[in-house]
Every structure is written in structure tokens, then in C-alpha cells.
Design a protein around this motif. Structure first.
Motif, mmCIF file in Angstrom:
data_model
loop_
_atom_site.group_PDB
_atom_site.id
_atom_site.type_symbol
_atom_site.label_atom_id
_atom_site.label_comp_id
_atom_site.label_asym_id
_atom_site.label_seq_id
_atom_site.Cartn_x
_atom_site.Cartn_y
_atom_site.Cartn_z
ATOM 1 N N PHE A 146 34.452 45.738 29.322
ATOM 2 C CA PHE A 146 35.879 45.745 29.630
ATOM 3 C C PHE A 146 36.129 45.224 31.040
ATOM 4 C CE2 PHE A 146 39.662 48.621 30.768
ATOM 5 C CZ PHE A 146 40.581 47.694 30.312
ATOM 6 N N VAL A 147 37.114 44.335 31.164
ATOM 7 C CA VAL A 147 37.541 43.808 32.458
ATOM 8 C C VAL A 147 39.046 44.036 32.586
ATOM 9 C CG1 VAL A 147 37.666 41.799 33.966
ATOM 10 C CG2 VAL A 147 35.738 42.038 32.381
ATOM 11 N N PRO A 148 39.480 45.050 33.323
ATOM 12 C CA PRO A 148 40.920 45.276 33.494
ATOM 13 C C PRO A 148 41.486 44.366 34.580
ATOM 14 C CG PRO A 148 39.683 47.052 34.513
ATOM 15 C CD PRO A 148 38.670 46.127 33.908
ATOM 16 N N THR A 149 42.644 43.772 34.323
ATOM 17 C CA THR A 149 43.296 42.898 35.295
ATOM 18 C C THR A 149 44.807 43.128 35.244
ATOM 19 O OG1 THR A 149 43.960 40.914 34.047
ATOM 20 C CG2 THR A 149 41.616 41.146 34.525
ATOM 21 N N MET A 150 45.495 42.567 36.234
ATOM 22 C CA MET A 150 46.955 42.527 36.202
ATOM 23 C C MET A 150 47.462 41.121 35.889
ATOM 24 S SD MET A 150 48.505 45.252 38.923
ATOM 25 C CE MET A 150 48.289 44.239 40.374
ATOM 26 N N GLY A 151 46.544 40.246 35.441
ATOM 27 C CA GLY A 151 46.965 38.894 35.096
ATOM 28 C C GLY A 151 47.062 37.988 36.309
ATOM 29 N N ASN A 152 47.753 36.844 36.109
ATOM 30 C CA ASN A 152 47.814 35.798 37.137
ATOM 31 C C ASN A 152 46.393 35.462 37.581
ATOM 32 O OD1 ASN A 152 49.082 33.946 38.822
ATOM 33 N ND2 ASN A 152 49.226 35.396 40.509
ATOM 34 N N LEU A 153 45.568 35.098 36.615
ATOM 35 C CA LEU A 153 44.124 35.056 36.792
ATOM 36 C C LEU A 153 43.654 33.855 37.608
ATOM 37 C CD1 LEU A 153 42.993 36.091 33.202
ATOM 38 C CD2 LEU A 153 43.527 37.555 35.158
ATOM 39 N N HIS A 154 42.494 34.039 38.228
ATOM 40 C CA HIS A 154 41.828 32.980 38.977
ATOM 41 C C HIS A 154 40.338 33.051 38.679
ATOM 42 C CE1 HIS A 154 40.635 36.200 41.681
ATOM 43 N NE2 HIS A 154 41.907 36.500 41.896
ATOM 44 N N GLU A 155 39.566 32.206 39.342
ATOM 45 C CA GLU A 155 38.141 32.107 39.049
ATOM 46 C C GLU A 155 37.413 33.426 39.297
ATOM 47 O OE1 GLU A 155 34.535 30.925 37.808
ATOM 48 O OE2 GLU A 155 36.448 29.897 37.481
ATOM 49 N N GLY A 156 37.889 34.235 40.222
ATOM 50 C CA GLY A 156 37.265 35.531 40.445
ATOM 51 C C GLY A 156 37.318 36.412 39.210
ATOM 52 N N LEU A 200 37.633 35.338 36.124
ATOM 53 C CA LEU A 200 36.832 34.716 35.067
ATOM 54 C C LEU A 200 35.346 34.970 35.294
ATOM 55 C CD1 LEU A 200 38.738 31.334 34.634
ATOM 56 C CD2 LEU A 200 39.144 33.539 33.521
ATOM 57 N N ALA A 201 34.923 35.044 36.559
ATOM 58 C CA ALA A 201 33.538 35.387 36.844
ATOM 59 C C ALA A 201 33.210 36.789 36.341
ATOM 60 C CB ALA A 201 33.270 35.280 38.343
ATOM 61 N N LEU A 202 34.158 37.727 36.451
ATOM 62 C CA LEU A 202 33.947 39.076 35.926
ATOM 63 C C LEU A 202 33.821 39.053 34.410
ATOM 64 C CD1 LEU A 202 36.525 41.118 38.062
ATOM 65 C CD2 LEU A 202 34.111 40.650 38.560
ATOM 66 N N VAL A 203 34.640 38.231 33.758
ATOM 67 C CA VAL A 203 34.561 38.120 32.298
ATOM 68 C C VAL A 203 33.209 37.542 31.881
ATOM 69 C CG1 VAL A 203 35.533 36.960 30.272
ATOM 70 C CG2 VAL A 203 37.051 37.960 31.994
ATOM 71 N N ARG A 204 32.748 36.525 32.582
ATOM 72 C CA ARG A 204 31.445 35.950 32.250
ATOM 73 C C ARG A 204 30.320 36.953 32.505
ATOM 74 N NH1 ARG A 204 34.139 31.064 34.067
ATOM 75 N NH2 ARG A 204 33.571 31.493 36.241
ATOM 76 N N GLN A 205 30.469 37.756 33.547
ATOM 77 C CA GLN A 205 29.485 38.804 33.810
ATOM 78 C C GLN A 205 29.478 39.816 32.672
ATOM 79 O OE1 GLN A 205 29.869 40.457 37.736
ATOM 80 N NE2 GLN A 205 28.511 42.184 37.338
ATOM 81 N N ALA A 206 30.651 40.195 32.194
ATOM 82 C CA ALA A 206 30.735 41.108 31.060
ATOM 83 C C ALA A 206 30.136 40.484 29.802
ATOM 84 C CB ALA A 206 32.195 41.498 30.822
ATOM 85 N N LYS A 207 30.398 39.202 29.596
ATOM 86 C CA LYS A 207 29.899 38.503 28.411
ATOM 87 C C LYS A 207 28.373 38.483 28.388
ATOM 88 C CE LYS A 207 30.988 35.994 24.741
ATOM 89 N NZ LYS A 207 31.817 36.532 23.648
ATOM 90 N N ALA A 208 27.761 38.405 29.558
ATOM 91 C CA ALA A 208 26.302 38.360 29.639
ATOM 92 C C ALA A 208 25.649 39.639 29.144
ATOM 93 C CB ALA A 208 25.873 38.079 31.075
ATOM 94 N N SER A 209 26.428 40.717 29.001
ATOM 95 C CA SER A 209 25.883 41.975 28.476
ATOM 96 C C SER A 209 25.575 41.898 26.992
ATOM 97 C CB SER A 209 26.885 43.112 28.723
ATOM 98 O OG SER A 209 28.038 42.957 27.889
#
Length: 275
Positions: free
Chosen positions: A22-32, A34-43
Motif C-alpha cells: 500500500f502507498v497512501p498519497t494525496m495525489g498531484n503525483l511526481h516521481e517521488g 512513483l518510486a514508492l509504487v515501484r518499491q511496493a511492486k518489487a515486493s
């Protein structure tokens, strides 16, 4: 990727699979983000990212109403990063009645630094994160280290409530000139954006000074505040703390972090540097 707006729909979609990352955000996304999402995906787990601008963590004078809502663009970015589910509830879904029950983190951690300058902020953060954890039921949650105090507060909440969630921190992503990526960077004017790199420069200066001589900590903090003021900033704090609990370091070899918050024009930026 599935975009889900309702709690029941998300629970149904996740019911048959393993507990997600899970990656909680408030939106208005940037590369930071997306890096968290990719880190989560690697699990290897299915990844859920939430997009919700949480009123409870904004003071009345802050930017809740003007905080950018960019769901279509955010959804495209999340899909490109490998996200499986986007949970994007509206306020009526998250708070169908006023949120009377709230999670109050301990004052020793939550009422210092950010919490001192933004009273009630971490109660709002903990309350919405607790609610999102109950909705998503993740096995893993990824939070960015740029919000260093927030990460420590969430780690403590998970520990104290014996929640079966592994909380991991994602490294801060920076622009080529050193500025930490932030959704609020978009508020900066052209000249302010060029000036914004000064915050990271001062963090490095403090870390270098304290590494050379820990007895100079207070002087290094004050020098950084003065340097920012001289360049037109209004700093709230520049502080060297031990990483574990954000209290003052008690031994010379303690792993530390220098954390800072300062306003440039109408934009308040935060940053930190571990050393």
C-alpha cells in the motif's frame, strides 16, 4: 489497473488475493510517489495506491481548498509505475459522518518539529492512515522518507497497535539540482524555484559541520537558519536529531538526521538529510 472509489468495491476486489502493498498519497503525483509504487511492486504483492486529500491534517489557514486534484493524470502515472488498484474516495466515502474517533500520537514525537508548527497535524495523519489501513488491510506499507517525522509516527502507531503491517521508508527523490520533489513545488514561481535549492544546500552544510564536530550542532543549526533568512526564506526550524525518535542525539556516534521546514514566499517546504 483498476480505479476504485468505494470501500466495499475495493474490499471485494482485494478479497481473493494476498494482503497488498500500500502507498497512501494525496495525489498531484511526481516521481517521488512513483518510486514508492515501484518499491511496493518489487515486493511481488498487488499494489494499492490511495489518492485522498485529507481535510483532518490541514489547519484552517492552510491549502486544503487549493491543493491540486489531478486524478486523471495521477491514474496514468500510477498505471505506468505498475500500480494495480487506485483507491480514490471522496470525502463522503471516507467521512460519511464527522470523524469523532481520532488517533492521537504521543506528544513526545508528534508535538515537536512539524507538530509544533502545525498543531494537530499528526492526529489528522494518524487518523486517516489508520482508517486507510483498515480499508486496504495491507501487509506492507511504503512511506517516503521526505516526510521523516511522519514515517516515524506511522511506525510507532503500527507498533503500538500491534498491526500486522511492515512499514518501510522510500528514499527521497530529488531534482537534478538537489531540490526534494514535492507536490507543493508546483506553487513556486520561476525565481522561487531557483532559490528553493538553498534548503538542501543548508542541510548538507549542517550535516558536514556536525560530522566534523558534534559540539557545533547548535551553532550549525543557527547558521543555517540565518543563511536561509538572508536569502529571503522564513524558516520554522533546522534541527539535528537522532533518527530513531527525533530527540536530541545522546552520543557522538548516534545515527542522525537534520530536518528542516521553511517558507519561501507562500510555499512551505520540508526536507531532511540522514548522516
Amino acid at each position: 489497473m483498476h480505479v476504485v472509489h468505494h470501500i466495499a468495491e475495493l474490499r471485494q476486489a482485494l478479497a481473493a488475493g494476498p494482503r497488498p502493498a500500500f502507498v497512501p498519497t494525496m495525489g498531484n503525483l511526481h516521481e517521488g510517489h512513483l518510486a514508492l509504487v515501484r518499491q511496493a511492486k518489487a515486493s511481488g504483492l498487488p499494489v494499492v495506491a490511495s489518492i485522498f486529500v485529507n481535510r483532518l491534517q490541514f489547519a484552517p489557514h492552510e491549502d486544503f481548498d487549493r491543493y491540486p486534484r489531478t486524478l486523471p493524470r495521477d491514474s496514468e502515472l500510477l498505471a505506468s509505475a505498475g500500480c494495480d488498484f487506485v483507491f480514490a474516495p471522496d470525502e463522503r466515502e471516507m467521512y460519511p459522518t464527522p470523524q469523532a474517533y481520532k488517533v492521537a500520537p504521543p506528544a513526545a514525537l508528534a508535538d515537536i518539529l512539524e507538530g509544533h508548527f502545525r498543531p494537530g497535524f499528526f492526529t489528522g495523519v494518524c487518523t486517516v492512515v489508520m482508517k486507510l489501513f483498515q480499508i486496504v488491510q495491507p501487509g506492507l506499507a511504503v512511506f517516503g522518507k521526505k516526510d521523516y517525522q511522519q514515517l516515524r509516527v506511522i511506525e510507532g502507531m503500527v507498533r503500538d497497535f500491534a498491526m500486522p503491517i511492515t512499514v518501510v521508508g522510500g528514499e527521497t527523490v530529488r531534482a537534478d539540482d538537489g531540490l526534494a520533489l514535492s507536490s507543493r513545488n508546483g506553487y513556486l514561481g520561476t525565481d522561487e524555484r531557483q532559490q528553493a535549492t538553498a534548503l538542501a544546500v543548508q542541510l548538507r552544510a549542517v550535516a558536514d559541520a556536525v560530522r566534523a564536530d558534534p559540539a557545533r550542532t547548535a551553532a550549525a543549526e543557527q547558521a543555517a537558519m540565518d543563511a536561509l533568512r538572508a536569502r529571503g526564506w522564513a524558516p520554522d526550524y533546522v534541527a539535528v536529531r537522532q533518527r530513531s525518535d527525533l530527540l536530541a542525539a545522546t552520543a557522538p556516534d548516534t545515527p542522525c538526521v537534520v530536518v528542516a521546514a521553511a517558507r519561501l514566499g507562500n510555499t512551505r517546504l520540508i526536507d531532511n538529510l540522514e548522516f
